[in-house]
Design a protein around this motif. Structure first.
Motif, PDB file in Angstrom:
ATOM      1  N   ARG A 120     -32.684  10.923  65.243  1.00  0.00           N
ATOM      2  CA  ARG A 120     -33.718  10.917  64.823  1.00  0.00           C
ATOM      3  C   ARG A 120     -33.356  11.431  63.812  1.00  0.00           C
ATOM      4  N   VAL A 121     -33.888  10.872  62.747  1.00  0.00           N
ATOM      5  CA  VAL A 121     -33.859  11.432  61.818  1.00  0.00           C
ATOM      6  C   VAL A 121     -35.215  11.506  60.286  1.00  0.00           C
ATOM      7  N   LEU A 122     -35.824  12.014  60.015  1.00  0.00           N
ATOM      8  CA  LEU A 122     -36.627  12.615  58.882  1.00  0.00           C
ATOM      9  C   LEU A 122     -35.898  12.056  57.673  1.00  0.00           C
ATOM     10  N   VAL A 123     -36.619  11.444  57.316  1.00  0.00           N
ATOM     11  CA  VAL A 123     -36.030  10.982  55.612  1.00  0.00           C
ATOM     12  C   VAL A 123     -37.536  11.243  54.627  1.00  0.00           C
ATOM     13  N   THR A 124     -37.060  12.511  53.899  1.00  0.00           N
ATOM     14  CA  THR A 124     -38.733  12.597  52.797  1.00  0.00           C
ATOM     15  C   THR A 124     -38.699  11.376  51.754  1.00  0.00           C
ATOM     16  N   GLY A 125     -39.908  11.057  51.076  1.00  0.00           N
ATOM     17  CA  GLY A 125     -39.941  10.286  49.787  1.00  0.00           C
ATOM     18  C   GLY A 125     -39.322   8.938  50.456  1.00  0.00           C
ATOM     19  N   GLY A 126     -40.498   8.683  52.257  1.00  0.00           N
ATOM     20  CA  GLY A 126     -39.297   7.709  52.429  1.00  0.00           C
ATOM     21  C   GLY A 126     -40.586   6.612  52.427  1.00  0.00           C
ATOM     22  N   THR A 127     -41.716   6.731  51.483  1.00  0.00           N
ATOM     23  CA  THR A 127     -42.537   5.681  51.281  1.00  0.00           C
ATOM     24  C   THR A 127     -42.538   4.557  50.262  1.00  0.00           C
ATOM     25  N   ARG A 132     -26.511  16.104  60.703  1.00  0.00           N
ATOM     26  CA  ARG A 132     -26.217  15.696  59.636  1.00  0.00           C
ATOM     27  C   ARG A 132     -27.571  15.841  58.512  1.00  0.00           C
ATOM     28  N   VAL A 133     -27.106  16.534  57.397  1.00  0.00           N
ATOM     29  CA  VAL A 133     -27.921  16.198  56.732  1.00  0.00           C
ATOM     30  C   VAL A 133     -27.354  15.513  55.025  1.00  0.00           C
ATOM     31  N   VAL A 134     -28.544  14.750  54.522  1.00  0.00           N
ATOM     32  CA  VAL A 134     -27.652  13.619  53.753  1.00  0.00           C
ATOM     33  C   VAL A 134     -29.060  13.796  52.235  1.00  0.00           C
ATOM     34  N   ASN A 135     -27.773  14.289  51.034  1.00  0.00           N
ATOM     35  CA  ASN A 135     -28.443  14.124  49.886  1.00  0.00           C
ATOM     36  C   ASN A 135     -28.546  12.882  49.220  1.00  0.00           C
ATOM     37  N   ILE A 136     -29.543  12.569  48.399  1.00  0.00           N
ATOM     38  CA  ILE A 136     -29.636  11.055  47.732  1.00  0.00           C
ATOM     39  C   ILE A 136     -29.880  12.367  46.528  1.00  0.00           C
ATOM     40  N   SER A 137     -28.596  11.545  45.375  1.00  0.00           N
ATOM     41  CA  SER A 137     -28.033  12.120  43.839  1.00  0.00           C
ATOM     42  C   SER A 137     -28.195  10.696  43.481  1.00  0.00           C
ATOM     43  N   VAL A 138     -27.744  10.983  42.102  1.00  0.00           N
ATOM     44  CA  VAL A 138     -27.222   9.805  41.535  1.00  0.00           C
ATOM     45  C   VAL A 138     -25.872   9.796  40.303  1.00  0.00           C
ATOM     46  N   ASN A 139     -25.476   8.656  39.475  1.00  0.00           N
ATOM     47  CA  ASN A 139     -24.414   9.145  38.397  1.00  0.00           C
ATOM     48  C   ASN A 139     -24.550  10.623  38.350  1.00  0.00           C
ATOM     49  N   ASP A 140     -22.937  10.057  37.633  1.00  0.00           N
ATOM     50  CA  ASP A 140     -22.998  12.083  36.492  1.00  0.00           C
ATOM     51  C   ASP A 140     -23.162  11.562  35.300  1.00  0.00           C
ATOM     52  N   MET A 171     -30.888  13.724  61.995  1.00  0.00           N
ATOM     53  CA  MET A 171     -30.868  13.913  60.847  1.00  0.00           C
ATOM     54  C   MET A 171     -31.773  14.455  59.969  1.00  0.00           C
ATOM     55  N   LEU A 172     -31.027  15.199  58.551  1.00  0.00           N
ATOM     56  CA  LEU A 172     -32.173  14.933  57.476  1.00  0.00           C
ATOM     57  C   LEU A 172     -31.633  14.117  56.348  1.00  0.00           C
ATOM     58  N   VAL A 173     -32.230  13.394  56.083  1.00  0.00           N
ATOM     59  CA  VAL A 173     -31.905  12.513  54.560  1.00  0.00           C
ATOM     60  C   VAL A 173     -32.536  13.377  53.277  1.00  0.00           C
TER      61      VAL A 173
END
Length: 248
Positions: free
Chosen positions: A2-9, A136-144, A76-78
């Motif tokens: 069961r997953v919650l995705v924020t900004g999923g539109t 589980r928590v997955v945080n989305i990031s970007v390149n250094d 899981m939280l994304v």
């Protein structure tokens, strides 16, 4: 799962929500507009669309409660909801501005969404996961490079904050059964945050679907013990092979 995705539109969030739903996960995706979130979710198998403004504590609490209730829990939280440089400088790639030219309201809006928003949603979800025995928590990031590129205040600092927040979250949650990992595309993606002509010559934009395989893997049994990793989606196959080769 069961997953919650924020900004999923749209963008990366929609790509991840789609991949997860198609892999059999029960997905709740969020957006600032309830109508849009519901419409997007209607196109995915078994998905749920919810209104959520990650900058607003009350909105976060309502959305997490609804997701938890409707899904029967959140495994899981994304954390993905975010806004880009266009909100403070529409010509940021061709006419970059020094940090001293960035309006304070624009700075606050990006930090509030991209960094404080991650904190608020994780803060609301984590105690529930701890009480349930794991998650589980997955945080989305970007390149250094985005974090130190000229003209990238406040987006760069917001994502540098994401990296630090994730590492500290992982340290705080070590041994609890709740894991925290970072996931990033590995290059410019077709999400609308960057103009399509902004990539350096000879460098192609990545499709948002690049996020699908790693997020599905992170939701799988194989990733149950994976913690405090920084995974680059464009290099995921190589990363996974090396991991398996090393017996991890």
């Amino acid at each position: 799962m069961r997953v919650l995705v924020t900004g999923g539109t749209s963008g990366l969030g929609l790509a991840m929500a789609t991949a997860l739903a198609e892999a059999g996960a029960s997905v709740a995706l969020t957006g600032r507009s309830a109508a849009r979130a519901e419409a997007v979710a209607a196109g995915l198998p078994g998905a749920l669309g919810l209104e959520l403004d990650v900058r607003d504590e009350a909105s976060v609490a309502r959305a997490v409660e609804r997701a938890w209730s409707r899904l029967g829990g959140i495994d899981m939280l994304v954390n993905n909801a975010g806004i880009g440089m266009r909100t403070v400088n529409p010509r940021f790639m061709t006419d970059p501005r020094g940090f001293w030219e960035v309006p304070p309201d624009g700075f606050r809006a990006v930090i509030d969404t991209n960094l404080t928003g991650y904190f608020l949603v994780a803060r609301e979800v984590t105690p529930r996961m701890l009480a349930a025995g794991g998650g589980r928590v997955v945080n989305i990031s970007v390149n250094d490079t985005t974090m130190r590129r000229a003209g990238f205040v406040p987006y760069g600092p917001s994502r540098a904050g994401t990296e630090s927040l994730s590492r500290i979250m992982a340290a705080d949650l070590h041994g609890t059964g709740v894991t925290v990992n970072l996931l990033l595309p590995g290059g410019a993606t077709v999400t609308g945050m960057l103009p399509l002509d902004a990539a350096p010559e000879g460098v192609a934009f990545l499709e948002p679907s690049v996020m699908g395989p790693p997020i599905v893997w992170l939701a799988s049994d194989a990733a149950a013990g994976v913690h405090d990793e920084r995974i680059v989606a464009a290099e995921f196959d190589t990363w996974l092979r090396e991991r398996e080769k090393n017996g991890r």
